[in-house]
Scaffold this motif. Structure first.
Motif, PDB file in Angstrom:
ATOM      1  N   ASN A  79       0.838  -1.172   0.000  1.00  0.00           N
ATOM      2  CA  ASN A  79       0.000   0.000   0.000  1.00  0.00           C
ATOM      3  C   ASN A  79       0.884   1.235   0.000  1.00  0.00           C
ATOM      4  O   ASN A  79       2.107   1.159  -0.071  1.00  0.00           O
ATOM      5  CB  ASN A  79      -0.908  -0.024   1.225  1.00  0.00           C
ATOM      6  CG  ASN A  79      -1.765  -1.279   1.274  1.00  0.00           C
ATOM      7  OD1 ASN A  79      -2.432  -1.622   0.304  1.00  0.00           O
ATOM      8  ND2 ASN A  79      -1.739  -1.969   2.390  1.00  0.00           N
ATOM      9  N   VAL A  80       0.252   2.393   0.088  1.00  0.00           N
ATOM     10  CA  VAL A  80       1.025   3.627   0.197  1.00  0.00           C
ATOM     11  C   VAL A  80       1.868   3.553   1.463  1.00  0.00           C
ATOM     12  O   VAL A  80       1.343   3.246   2.537  1.00  0.00           O
ATOM     13  CB  VAL A  80       0.079   4.845   0.266  1.00  0.00           C
ATOM     14  CG1 VAL A  80       0.892   6.133   0.394  1.00  0.00           C
ATOM     15  CG2 VAL A  80      -0.821   4.891  -0.951  1.00  0.00           C
ATOM     16  N   PRO A  81       3.159   3.806   1.400  1.00  0.00           N
ATOM     17  CA  PRO A  81       4.007   3.701   2.592  1.00  0.00           C
ATOM     18  C   PRO A  81       3.513   4.587   3.734  1.00  0.00           C
ATOM     19  O   PRO A  81       3.268   5.775   3.557  1.00  0.00           O
ATOM     20  CB  PRO A  81       5.370   4.174   2.082  1.00  0.00           C
ATOM     21  CG  PRO A  81       5.355   3.832   0.630  1.00  0.00           C
ATOM     22  CD  PRO A  81       3.950   4.064   0.183  1.00  0.00           C
ATOM     23  N   PHE A  82       3.362   3.959   4.885  1.00  0.00           N
ATOM     24  CA  PHE A  82       2.960   4.656   6.105  1.00  0.00           C
ATOM     25  C   PHE A  82       3.784   4.051   7.238  1.00  0.00           C
ATOM     26  O   PHE A  82       3.510   2.955   7.707  1.00  0.00           O
ATOM     27  CB  PHE A  82       1.458   4.480   6.349  1.00  0.00           C
ATOM     28  CG  PHE A  82       0.953   5.152   7.609  1.00  0.00           C
ATOM     29  CD1 PHE A  82       1.671   6.162   8.239  1.00  0.00           C
ATOM     30  CD2 PHE A  82      -0.265   4.781   8.153  1.00  0.00           C
ATOM     31  CE1 PHE A  82       1.189   6.772   9.387  1.00  0.00           C
ATOM     32  CE2 PHE A  82      -0.754   5.381   9.301  1.00  0.00           C
ATOM     33  CZ  PHE A  82      -0.023   6.383   9.921  1.00  0.00           C
ATOM     34  N   TYR A  87      13.531   9.867   2.660  1.00  0.00           N
ATOM     35  CA  TYR A  87      12.619   9.256   1.690  1.00  0.00           C
ATOM     36  C   TYR A  87      11.628  10.244   1.087  1.00  0.00           C
ATOM     37  O   TYR A  87      10.791   9.858   0.272  1.00  0.00           O
ATOM     38  CB  TYR A  87      11.870   8.091   2.349  1.00  0.00           C
ATOM     39  CG  TYR A  87      12.782   6.974   2.778  1.00  0.00           C
ATOM     40  CD1 TYR A  87      13.179   5.987   1.881  1.00  0.00           C
ATOM     41  CD2 TYR A  87      13.271   6.921   4.079  1.00  0.00           C
ATOM     42  CE1 TYR A  87      14.032   4.965   2.269  1.00  0.00           C
ATOM     43  CE2 TYR A  87      14.125   5.900   4.482  1.00  0.00           C
ATOM     44  CZ  TYR A  87      14.505   4.930   3.574  1.00  0.00           C
ATOM     45  OH  TYR A  87      15.348   3.926   3.962  1.00  0.00           O
ATOM     46  N   TYR A  91       9.127  11.717   2.551  1.00  0.00           N
ATOM     47  CA  TYR A  91       7.779  11.423   3.013  1.00  0.00           C
ATOM     48  C   TYR A  91       7.210  12.630   3.749  1.00  0.00           C
ATOM     49  O   TYR A  91       7.952  13.458   4.294  1.00  0.00           O
ATOM     50  CB  TYR A  91       7.780  10.242   3.994  1.00  0.00           C
ATOM     51  CG  TYR A  91       8.019   8.876   3.378  1.00  0.00           C
ATOM     52  CD1 TYR A  91       8.245   8.712   2.023  1.00  0.00           C
ATOM     53  CD2 TYR A  91       8.021   7.743   4.185  1.00  0.00           C
ATOM     54  CE1 TYR A  91       8.468   7.450   1.483  1.00  0.00           C
ATOM     55  CE2 TYR A  91       8.240   6.475   3.649  1.00  0.00           C
ATOM     56  CZ  TYR A  91       8.466   6.338   2.306  1.00  0.00           C
ATOM     57  OH  TYR A  91       8.683   5.094   1.775  1.00  0.00           O
ATOM     58  N   TYR A  93      -3.428  12.771   2.510  1.00  0.00           N
ATOM     59  CA  TYR A  93      -2.174  12.239   1.968  1.00  0.00           C
ATOM     60  C   TYR A  93      -2.294  10.783   1.509  1.00  0.00           C
ATOM     61  O   TYR A  93      -2.093  10.477   0.336  1.00  0.00           O
ATOM     62  CB  TYR A  93      -1.055  12.372   3.007  1.00  0.00           C
ATOM     63  CG  TYR A  93      -0.728  13.812   3.324  1.00  0.00           C
ATOM     64  CD1 TYR A  93       0.131  14.545   2.513  1.00  0.00           C
ATOM     65  CD2 TYR A  93      -1.293  14.451   4.420  1.00  0.00           C
ATOM     66  CE1 TYR A  93       0.429  15.877   2.787  1.00  0.00           C
ATOM     67  CE2 TYR A  93      -1.008  15.788   4.707  1.00  0.00           C
ATOM     68  CZ  TYR A  93      -0.150  16.491   3.887  1.00  0.00           C
ATOM     69  OH  TYR A  93       0.122  17.800   4.152  1.00  0.00           O
ATOM     70  N   LEU A  94      -2.573   9.863   2.422  1.00  0.00           N
ATOM     71  CA  LEU A  94      -2.586   8.448   2.061  1.00  0.00           C
ATOM     72  C   LEU A  94      -3.594   8.145   0.957  1.00  0.00           C
ATOM     73  O   LEU A  94      -3.301   7.372   0.040  1.00  0.00           O
ATOM     74  CB  LEU A  94      -2.881   7.595   3.307  1.00  0.00           C
ATOM     75  CG  LEU A  94      -1.842   7.670   4.426  1.00  0.00           C
ATOM     76  CD1 LEU A  94      -2.301   6.856   5.636  1.00  0.00           C
ATOM     77  CD2 LEU A  94      -0.479   7.180   3.938  1.00  0.00           C
ATOM     78  N   PRO A 101       3.169   9.155   0.579  1.00  0.00           N
ATOM     79  CA  PRO A 101       3.718   8.420   1.724  1.00  0.00           C
ATOM     80  C   PRO A 101       3.841   9.301   2.962  1.00  0.00           C
ATOM     81  O   PRO A 101       4.082  10.508   2.859  1.00  0.00           O
ATOM     82  CB  PRO A 101       5.102   7.968   1.234  1.00  0.00           C
ATOM     83  CG  PRO A 101       5.032   8.046  -0.254  1.00  0.00           C
ATOM     84  CD  PRO A 101       4.124   9.191  -0.548  1.00  0.00           C
ATOM     85  N   ASN A 131       2.145   0.292   7.580  1.00  0.00           N
ATOM     86  CA  ASN A 131       2.648  -0.952   7.002  1.00  0.00           C
ATOM     87  C   ASN A 131       4.106  -1.189   7.367  1.00  0.00           C
ATOM     88  O   ASN A 131       4.734  -2.102   6.851  1.00  0.00           O
ATOM     89  CB  ASN A 131       2.442  -0.997   5.484  1.00  0.00           C
ATOM     90  CG  ASN A 131       2.625   0.342   4.828  1.00  0.00           C
ATOM     91  OD1 ASN A 131       3.539   1.089   5.182  1.00  0.00           O
ATOM     92  ND2 ASN A 131       1.754   0.664   3.880  1.00  0.00           N
ATOM     93  N   ILE A 187      11.187  -2.370   2.688  1.00  0.00           N
ATOM     94  CA  ILE A 187      10.401  -1.859   1.570  1.00  0.00           C
ATOM     95  C   ILE A 187      10.498  -2.824   0.382  1.00  0.00           C
ATOM     96  O   ILE A 187       9.503  -3.138  -0.278  1.00  0.00           O
ATOM     97  CB  ILE A 187      10.888  -0.451   1.165  1.00  0.00           C
ATOM     98  CG1 ILE A 187      10.521   0.555   2.250  1.00  0.00           C
ATOM     99  CG2 ILE A 187      10.275  -0.046  -0.170  1.00  0.00           C
ATOM    100  CD1 ILE A 187      11.085   1.942   2.009  1.00  0.00           C
ATOM    101  N   ASN A 239       7.380  -5.116  -1.427  1.00  0.00           N
ATOM    102  CA  ASN A 239       6.947  -4.696  -2.761  1.00  0.00           C
ATOM    103  C   ASN A 239       6.775  -5.907  -3.689  1.00  0.00           C
ATOM    104  O   ASN A 239       7.377  -6.935  -3.467  1.00  0.00           O
ATOM    105  CB  ASN A 239       7.958  -3.736  -3.358  1.00  0.00           C
ATOM    106  CG  ASN A 239       7.659  -2.296  -2.946  1.00  0.00           C
ATOM    107  OD1 ASN A 239       6.539  -1.971  -2.596  1.00  0.00           O
ATOM    108  ND2 ASN A 239       8.680  -1.458  -2.989  1.00  0.00           N
TER     109      ASN A 239
END
Length: 210
Positions: A3-6, A28, A30, A76-77, A82, A123, A206, A210
């Motif tokens: 998913n979107v990086p959180f 990153y 973010y 954002y998400l 991210p 995540n 990560i 992926n």
């Protein structure tokens, strides 16, 4: 990540959550989400008299963290941006269970689960832990007036509560990877090598997801 990086950075008071989250955001690119701490009008009284001010303090944190996460999800998400946060809302359970009386905690838990039922879940969680002496040293160095009366006994118990909670979290949430770092052994502020080691672990996670 799937998913979107959180990413959420967690750990007891003074361990370096905000500093690491800031470095991750920079590395990153973010969006950075900082928890509201000093804005809590009850916190100073809480450190002076935990029993008297715990419910007000915990409810303020819960409502504000809920609103922050709601805004992050929508702003954002949901748009694929991210995010790295210097807290996870699950920390409310750790503090509330330690400080609230049983009748208050029962009511608090009901509100907590209603508010967080559909909140976005990180995540990746980074868990920073450290000994009491390290935490006290770092709290002293940052010099927040509001933290000058923290009881070392309370802080020591909090570190134990965090370890117990994280052990249970890892068992109950196998789909959420957790990276744990020992603040007694590394200093990512003073030592660039330590920070690069953390980034390397994040990079690997990560890639795995992926």
């Amino acid at each position: 990540m799937k998913n979107v990086p959180f990413i959420a950075v967690e750990g007891p008071i003074g361990v370096g959550k905000s500093s690491l989250a800031k470095e991750i955001a920079k590395q990153y690119r973010y969006t950075l989400l900082n928890e509201i701490v000093e804005e809590n009008p009850f916190l100073g009284n809480f450190y002076n008299d935990i029993k008297e001010w715990s419910f007000q303090t915990e409810m303020f944190f819960l409502c504000n963290r809920y609103k922050q996460l709601e805004d992050i999800e929508r702003g954002y998400l949901a748009k694929g941006v991210p995010v790295v946060s210097d807290y996870h809302i699950f920390k409310n359970q750790i503090f509330a269970e330690r400080t609230l009386e049983a009748s208050q905690y029962d009511k608090y838990r009901q509100i907590y689960y209603i508010l967080t039922a559909d909140m976005p879940e990180p995540n990746l969680i980074i868990y920073l832990r450290a000994s009491l002496n390290t935490l006290l040293d770092r709290i002293s160095l940052r010099g927040r007036e509001i933290e000058k009366n923290i009881d070392p006994t309370y802080l020591l118990q909090l570190t134990k509560d965090y370890d117990q909670f994280m052990e249970k979290f890892i068992n109950d949430h196998p789909h959420v990877p957790v990276l744990t770092f020992d603040g007694d052994q590394i200093d990512f502020i003073k030592n660039k090598t330590d920070l690069e080691m953390i980034f390397s672990k994040i990079d690997h996670q990560i890639c795995v997801n992926n």
